[in-house]
Design an enzyme around this catalytic site. Structure first.
Site, PDB file in Angstrom:
ATOM      1  N   LYS A  84       5.061   2.300   8.305  1.00  0.00           N
ATOM      2  CA  LYS A  84       3.860   3.063   8.660  1.00  0.00           C
ATOM      3  C   LYS A  84       2.634   2.156   8.803  1.00  0.00           C
ATOM      4  O   LYS A  84       1.880   2.263   9.771  1.00  0.00           O
ATOM      5  CB  LYS A  84       3.614   4.094   7.547  1.00  0.00           C
ATOM      6  CG  LYS A  84       2.661   5.199   7.896  1.00  0.00           C
ATOM      7  CD  LYS A  84       2.385   6.104   6.693  1.00  0.00           C
ATOM      8  CE  LYS A  84       3.621   6.802   6.171  1.00  0.00           C
ATOM      9  NZ  LYS A  84       3.286   7.806   5.116  1.00  0.00           N
ATOM     10  N   ASN A 135      -2.486  19.244   0.916  1.00  0.00           N
ATOM     11  CA  ASN A 135      -3.492  18.375   1.537  1.00  0.00           C
ATOM     12  C   ASN A 135      -3.215  18.170   3.025  1.00  0.00           C
ATOM     13  O   ASN A 135      -4.135  18.239   3.846  1.00  0.00           O
ATOM     14  CB  ASN A 135      -3.546  17.039   0.794  1.00  0.00           C
ATOM     15  CG  ASN A 135      -4.444  16.045   1.503  1.00  0.00           C
ATOM     16  OD1 ASN A 135      -3.983  15.253   2.314  1.00  0.00           O
ATOM     17  ND2 ASN A 135      -5.727  16.119   1.244  1.00  0.00           N
ATOM     18  N   LYS A 145       5.310   2.198  -3.038  1.00  0.00           N
ATOM     19  CA  LYS A 145       5.221   3.614  -3.430  1.00  0.00           C
ATOM     20  C   LYS A 145       5.506   3.726  -4.910  1.00  0.00           C
ATOM     21  O   LYS A 145       6.223   2.900  -5.478  1.00  0.00           O
ATOM     22  CB  LYS A 145       6.270   4.440  -2.674  1.00  0.00           C
ATOM     23  CG  LYS A 145       5.960   5.917  -2.648  1.00  0.00           C
ATOM     24  CD  LYS A 145       4.989   6.210  -1.533  1.00  0.00           C
ATOM     25  CE  LYS A 145       4.746   7.682  -1.324  1.00  0.00           C
ATOM     26  NZ  LYS A 145       4.131   7.910   0.009  1.00  0.00           N
ATOM     27  N   SER A 191      -7.381   5.267   4.170  1.00  0.00           N
ATOM     28  CA  SER A 191      -7.307   4.511   2.912  1.00  0.00           C
ATOM     29  C   SER A 191      -7.746   3.069   3.152  1.00  0.00           C
ATOM     30  O   SER A 191      -8.469   2.474   2.356  1.00  0.00           O
ATOM     31  CB  SER A 191      -5.880   4.493   2.366  1.00  0.00           C
ATOM     32  OG  SER A 191      -5.616   5.638   1.591  1.00  0.00           O
ATOM     33  N   LYS A 239       0.849  -1.189   0.000  1.00  0.00           N
ATOM     34  CA  LYS A 239       0.000   0.000   0.000  1.00  0.00           C
ATOM     35  C   LYS A 239       0.876   1.225   0.000  1.00  0.00           C
ATOM     36  O   LYS A 239       1.861   1.288   0.746  1.00  0.00           O
ATOM     37  CB  LYS A 239      -0.861  -0.014   1.278  1.00  0.00           C
ATOM     38  CG  LYS A 239      -1.878   1.089   1.343  1.00  0.00           C
ATOM     39  CD  LYS A 239      -3.135   0.747   0.595  1.00  0.00           C
ATOM     40  CE  LYS A 239      -4.071   1.935   0.439  1.00  0.00           C
ATOM     41  NZ  LYS A 239      -3.697   2.817  -0.697  1.00  0.00           N
ATOM     42  N   THR A 267      -5.025  12.711   6.718  1.00  0.00           N
ATOM     43  CA  THR A 267      -3.626  12.842   7.140  1.00  0.00           C
ATOM     44  C   THR A 267      -3.489  14.029   8.090  1.00  0.00           C
ATOM     45  O   THR A 267      -2.831  13.935   9.137  1.00  0.00           O
ATOM     46  CB  THR A 267      -2.682  12.973   5.926  1.00  0.00           C
ATOM     47  OG1 THR A 267      -3.041  11.974   4.961  1.00  0.00           O
ATOM     48  CG2 THR A 267      -1.237  12.794   6.323  1.00  0.00           C
TER      49      THR A 267
HETATM   50  N1  GLU Z   1       0.691   8.902   0.314  1.00  0.00           N
HETATM   51  C1  GLU Z   1       0.168   8.769   1.641  1.00  0.00           C
HETATM   52  C2  GLU Z   1       1.292   8.407   2.593  1.00  0.00           C
HETATM   53  O1  GLU Z   1       2.433   8.650   2.337  1.00  0.00           O
HETATM   54  C3  GLU Z   1      -1.028   7.844   1.717  1.00  0.00           C
HETATM   55  C4  GLU Z   1      -0.777   6.427   1.306  1.00  0.00           C
HETATM   56  C5  GLU Z   1      -2.032   5.589   1.193  1.00  0.00           C
HETATM   57  O2  GLU Z   1      -3.102   6.050   1.587  1.00  0.00           O
HETATM   58  O3  GLU Z   1      -1.910   4.464   0.703  1.00  0.00           O
HETATM   59  O4  GLU Z   1       1.056   7.932   3.676  1.00  0.00           O
END
Ligand code: GLU
Length: 424
Positions: free
Chosen positions: A102, A229, A114, A358, A78, A198
């Site tokens: 995370k 955001n 990513k 998410s 993810k 976030t």
């Molecule tokens: N890009 C966000 C992060 O760095 C969200 C990632 C997601 O929701 O999968 O945490």
């Protein structure tokens, strides 16, 4: 540009090395089996593609696209997709590894991944961005999947890009699978509360940390770097808890106001000014480095990586740093902040609210049943507070910083998962 966040020399270090430096430290303190550490030091899969796109003027430009799956030990990978000029293999690898950590800290059944495209979305038309997003999705159609690898927005992308992505993916596969990405518009299966999530997590983590270290949030002051955001929602939500925001910034300008910045006015201003703070009159203009070192209780770096460095860490006056961005603190600055007694709520905990909601979006997509915003927020707050407590506990138990405590929290779970799966 004076107000643009300056890249320092330290930023040229490998970002993935910065992840490994923290991972190694946590592994040593925790006593992680070196063979498990070795597995986590290597991403599972890395893909780089070339994307030829017809630009509006008829020319063809070839863009570099990346997707790294760092780990799938706890579930499908993810993580977001970033559109920025500094996207490269090292950065995507680091960001993917951070997602592994995370998701483990947030207690989600996910591994980490990513993606990114090296481009400047501010200089591209909507049509060009749509063609690029669709081309990237086609190129990554074998990687993505609702139970394989699930993208989301990151810097330079949002619900619009996720709508194109899910539409293109569904065309390629021939079935409607909204859960293949998260951060979608609500009409296409997005979750209520996802956009602000976030920033909400940053607010919840800030309040939890203030409680631990004895800062009264009703009299506290804060500076927030970044008004995208993460930063804009974090500023709004912190202000809603009576925290006085005395400095804000984005890539175009930074402002300071001792009496407190009117965040609603700033939000209205950027909405009418092409998403830029430049020209805002609600404070005195300062530099982004002045914002980092200004006299506040709470500093929230919520813009880009590498802004707190060995060079400016010694001048930071905040008692608490809550990292809204991914990787805002260089590994070399960690020790300086620790020595100064500054508590840092690390990115891998503090900005986990986004991926947590998410996950809620993905669950709702799987169920085909949708929750109210209050339900989403309530579940989010419970999850973030729990994650915070776990990290706090581990940092106390191992007598270390919250950052290393966070990595230990993740390593405990990953170690178990890797051992249970076995078979190496
Ligand atoms: N890009 C966000 C992060 O760095 C969200 C990632 C997601 O929701 O999968 O945490």
């Amino acid at each position: 540009m004076a107000t643009t966040t300056k890249k320092t020399e330290a930023t040229h270090h490998s970002m993935f090395d910065a992840v490994l430096a923290r991972l190694d430290k946590a592994a040593e303190l925790f006593g992680l089996d070196p063979s498990v550490a070795e597995i986590l030091r290597h991403p599972k899969k890395e893909v780089k593609v070339s994307l030829p796109i017809v630009m509006d003027n008829g020319s063809i430009q070839v863009f570099e696209g990346y997707r790294t799956v760092h780990s799938t030990h706890l579930g499908p990978s993810k993580g977001g997709i970033r559109y920025a000029m500094d996207v490269n293999d090292d950065e995507v690898r680091a960001l993917a590894a951070w997602m592994t950590v995370k998701c483990a800290i947030a207690n989600l059944p996910y591994g980490g991944g990513k993606g990114g495209i090296k481009c400047d979305p501010r200089k591209m038309s909507v049509g060009e961005l749509e063609r690029l997003t669709r081309a990237y999705t086609r190129a990554m159609a074998d990687i993505f999947g609702v139970n394989k690898d699930i993208p989301a927005p990151d810097m330079g992308t949002g619900k619009r890009e996720m709508a194109w992505l899910v539409d293109e993916f569904n065309k390629v596969t021939g079935e409607d699978q909204p859960g293949v990405t998260t951060g979608k518009p609500i009409t296409l299966g997005g979750s209520r509360g996802r956009e602000a999530a976030t920033g909400r997590g940053v607010m919840v983590a800030s309040l939890a940390a203030m409680k631990k270290i004895g800062i009264n949030h009703k009299t506290a002051t804060a500076a927030v770097q970044g008004f995208g955001n993460v930063g804009s929602h974090a500023s709004r939500l912190l202000a809603s808890k009576n925290i006085k925001i005395v400095a804000i910034s984005d890539h175009t300008a930074a402002f300071h106001n001792e009496k407190g910045i009117d965040i609603d006015a700033a939000l209205r201003y950027v909405a009418q000014n092409g998403n830029m703070l430049k020209g805002f009159t609600g404070g005195d203009e300062i530099s982004n480095n002045d914002l980092i070192t200004c006299n506040v209780d709470l500093l929230v770096p919520a813009a880009i990586q590498g802004v707190i460095t060995a060079a400016n860490a010694k001048d930071i006056k905040a008692k608490l740093i809550v990292e809204g961005a991914n990787g805002p603190t260089e590994a070399e600055a960690d020790a300086i902040l620790n020595d100064k007694g500054i508590v840092v709520v690390p990115d891998v905990l503090a900005n986990g609210g986004g991926v947590t909601v998410s996950y809620f979006e993905w669950v709702q997509n799987k169920y085909g049943h949708y929750w109210t915003e209050d339900e989403v927020n309530a579940k989010h707050d419970i999850s973030m507070n729990q994650a915070f407590e776990n990290v706090w506990f581990n940092s106390q138990q191992y007598k270390t910083s919250m950052r290393i405590g966070a990595y230990i929290t993740a390593l405990k779970k990953l170690d178990k998962a890797i051992r249970y799966k076995g078979n190496y």
